[in-house]
Design a protein around this motif. Sequence first.
Motif, PDB file in Angstrom:
ATOM      1  N   CYS A 179      44.607  48.720  39.160  1.00  0.00           N
ATOM      2  CA  CYS A 179      44.959  48.861  40.579  1.00  0.00           C
ATOM      3  C   CYS A 179      44.327  50.121  41.182  1.00  0.00           C
ATOM      4  O   CYS A 179      43.810  50.079  42.305  1.00  0.00           O
ATOM      5  N   ASP A 180      44.354  51.224  40.431  1.00  0.00           N
ATOM      6  CA  ASP A 180      43.736  52.461  40.937  1.00  0.00           C
ATOM      7  C   ASP A 180      42.246  52.249  41.180  1.00  0.00           C
ATOM      8  O   ASP A 180      41.698  52.674  42.204  1.00  0.00           O
ATOM      9  N   ALA A 181      41.580  51.581  40.229  1.00  0.00           N
ATOM     10  CA  ALA A 181      40.134  51.380  40.358  1.00  0.00           C
ATOM     11  C   ALA A 181      39.810  50.433  41.519  1.00  0.00           C
ATOM     12  O   ALA A 181      38.840  50.644  42.254  1.00  0.00           O
ATOM     13  N   LEU A 182      40.630  49.397  41.710  1.00  0.00           N
ATOM     14  CA  LEU A 182      40.399  48.463  42.825  1.00  0.00           C
ATOM     15  C   LEU A 182      40.580  49.185  44.163  1.00  0.00           C
ATOM     16  O   LEU A 182      39.792  49.013  45.094  1.00  0.00           O
ATOM     17  N   ILE A 212      45.535  37.818  35.912  1.00  0.00           N
ATOM     18  CA  ILE A 212      46.756  38.117  35.162  1.00  0.00           C
ATOM     19  C   ILE A 212      46.384  39.186  34.137  1.00  0.00           C
ATOM     20  O   ILE A 212      45.514  38.958  33.291  1.00  0.00           O
ATOM     21  N   VAL A 213      46.999  40.343  34.263  1.00  0.00           N
ATOM     22  CA  VAL A 213      46.622  41.470  33.407  1.00  0.00           C
ATOM     23  C   VAL A 213      47.848  41.984  32.655  1.00  0.00           C
ATOM     24  O   VAL A 213      48.993  41.805  33.093  1.00  0.00           O
ATOM     25  N   ASN A 214      47.593  42.611  31.537  1.00  0.00           N
ATOM     26  CA  ASN A 214      48.670  43.225  30.766  1.00  0.00           C
ATOM     27  C   ASN A 214      49.283  44.347  31.602  1.00  0.00           C
ATOM     28  O   ASN A 214      48.562  45.111  32.247  1.00  0.00           O
ATOM     29  N   ARG A 215      50.599  44.460  31.577  1.00  0.00           N
ATOM     30  CA  ARG A 215      51.209  45.491  32.437  1.00  0.00           C
ATOM     31  C   ARG A 215      50.783  46.890  32.022  1.00  0.00           C
ATOM     32  O   ARG A 215      50.807  47.811  32.837  1.00  0.00           O
ATOM     33  N   PHE A 233      44.546  44.053  47.751  1.00  0.00           N
ATOM     34  CA  PHE A 233      45.148  43.143  46.765  1.00  0.00           C
ATOM     35  C   PHE A 233      46.671  43.188  46.849  1.00  0.00           C
ATOM     36  O   PHE A 233      47.250  44.108  47.416  1.00  0.00           O
ATOM     37  N   THR A 234      47.276  42.174  46.272  1.00  0.00           N
ATOM     38  CA  THR A 234      48.736  42.106  46.150  1.00  0.00           C
ATOM     39  C   THR A 234      49.080  42.063  44.674  1.00  0.00           C
ATOM     40  O   THR A 234      48.428  41.356  43.897  1.00  0.00           O
ATOM     41  N   LYS A 235      50.083  42.832  44.319  1.00  0.00           N
ATOM     42  CA  LYS A 235      50.473  42.967  42.908  1.00  0.00           C
ATOM     43  C   LYS A 235      51.840  42.300  42.713  1.00  0.00           C
ATOM     44  O   LYS A 235      52.776  42.599  43.454  1.00  0.00           O
ATOM     45  N   MET A 236      51.924  41.409  41.736  1.00  0.00           N
ATOM     46  CA  MET A 236      53.198  40.724  41.497  1.00  0.00           C
ATOM     47  C   MET A 236      53.627  40.920  40.044  1.00  0.00           C
ATOM     48  O   MET A 236      52.795  40.816  39.140  1.00  0.00           O
ATOM     49  N   ALA A 237      54.901  41.165  39.844  1.00  0.00           N
ATOM     50  CA  ALA A 237      55.440  41.218  38.478  1.00  0.00           C
ATOM     51  C   ALA A 237      55.657  39.782  38.026  1.00  0.00           C
ATOM     52  O   ALA A 237      56.361  39.014  38.687  1.00  0.00           O
ATOM     53  N   THR A 238      55.004  39.399  36.928  1.00  0.00           N
ATOM     54  CA  THR A 238      55.093  38.010  36.465  1.00  0.00           C
ATOM     55  C   THR A 238      55.470  37.983  34.975  1.00  0.00           C
ATOM     56  O   THR A 238      55.522  39.018  34.312  1.00  0.00           O
ATOM     57  N   THR A 239      55.696  36.792  34.486  1.00  0.00           N
ATOM     58  CA  THR A 239      56.103  36.624  33.086  1.00  0.00           C
ATOM     59  C   THR A 239      55.232  35.568  32.428  1.00  0.00           C
ATOM     60  O   THR A 239      55.068  34.470  32.987  1.00  0.00           O
ATOM     61  N   GLY A 240      54.658  35.891  31.282  1.00  0.00           N
ATOM     62  CA  GLY A 240      53.837  34.922  30.555  1.00  0.00           C
ATOM     63  C   GLY A 240      54.698  33.792  30.019  1.00  0.00           C
ATOM     64  O   GLY A 240      55.781  34.034  29.484  1.00  0.00           O
ATOM     65  N   GLY A 241      54.222  32.583  30.186  1.00  0.00           N
ATOM     66  CA  GLY A 241      55.008  31.419  29.775  1.00  0.00           C
ATOM     67  C   GLY A 241      55.157  31.306  28.272  1.00  0.00           C
ATOM     68  O   GLY A 241      56.130  30.716  27.779  1.00  0.00           O
ATOM     69  N   VAL A 295      51.298  41.342  34.833  1.00  0.00           N
ATOM     70  CA  VAL A 295      51.116  41.613  36.253  1.00  0.00           C
ATOM     71  C   VAL A 295      50.036  40.675  36.786  1.00  0.00           C
ATOM     72  O   VAL A 295      48.986  40.515  36.167  1.00  0.00           O
ATOM     73  N   THR A 296      50.329  40.030  37.906  1.00  0.00           N
ATOM     74  CA  THR A 296      49.335  39.143  38.522  1.00  0.00           C
ATOM     75  C   THR A 296      48.849  39.780  39.822  1.00  0.00           C
ATOM     76  O   THR A 296      49.647  40.156  40.684  1.00  0.00           O
TER      77      THR A 296
END
Length: 107
Positions: free
Chosen positions: A17-20, A7-10, A27-35, A42-43
């Motif tokens: 992602c560029d470095a990976l 879980i990374v800061n957007r 990898f798969t990138k998902m837009a997520t929300t911190g609880g 971003v997860t």
Amino acid sequence: MKMITAIVNRKDAGEVCDALTECSFAFTKMATTGGFLNSGNVTLLIGTDDERVDEAVEIIRKHCAQRMEPMASVVNAGVPAFGYYKTEVLVGGATVFVTNVEKFEKM
Ligand code: 2BA
């Protein structure tokens, strides 16, 4: 095989992602929300061989900064609450989980 859930800061997600990708991680990138803060993060789901886990984690570490994020807190002096004050909370660099993958198939 392992699954890395990161879980990374957007604000850091693009660079991570560029470095990976540059290092040929899938990898798969998902837009997520911190609880807690209810703000977007971003997860990343990174499936990789056991031997490459440390390399992936180092890439995430390198590109994720700690930063202070604003949050509003309710001033609760009994019932009802009568206002808000602004404060800050330390977020990141990244929250990383590494789990075993029992089976991996592409079909
Ligand atoms: P949020 O849940 O929005 O949390 C943002 C930041 O707020 C956290 O930063 C932490 O500093 C603080 N925080 C979270 N819960 C708190 C609480 N109950 N009391 C006081 N402060 C609290 P990080 O620890 O760097 O986490 C960044 C984001 O990573 C989180 O966003 C959440 O989306 C995820 N995360 C962190 N720990 C997790 C865990 N154990 N399981 C699943 N996701 C997690």
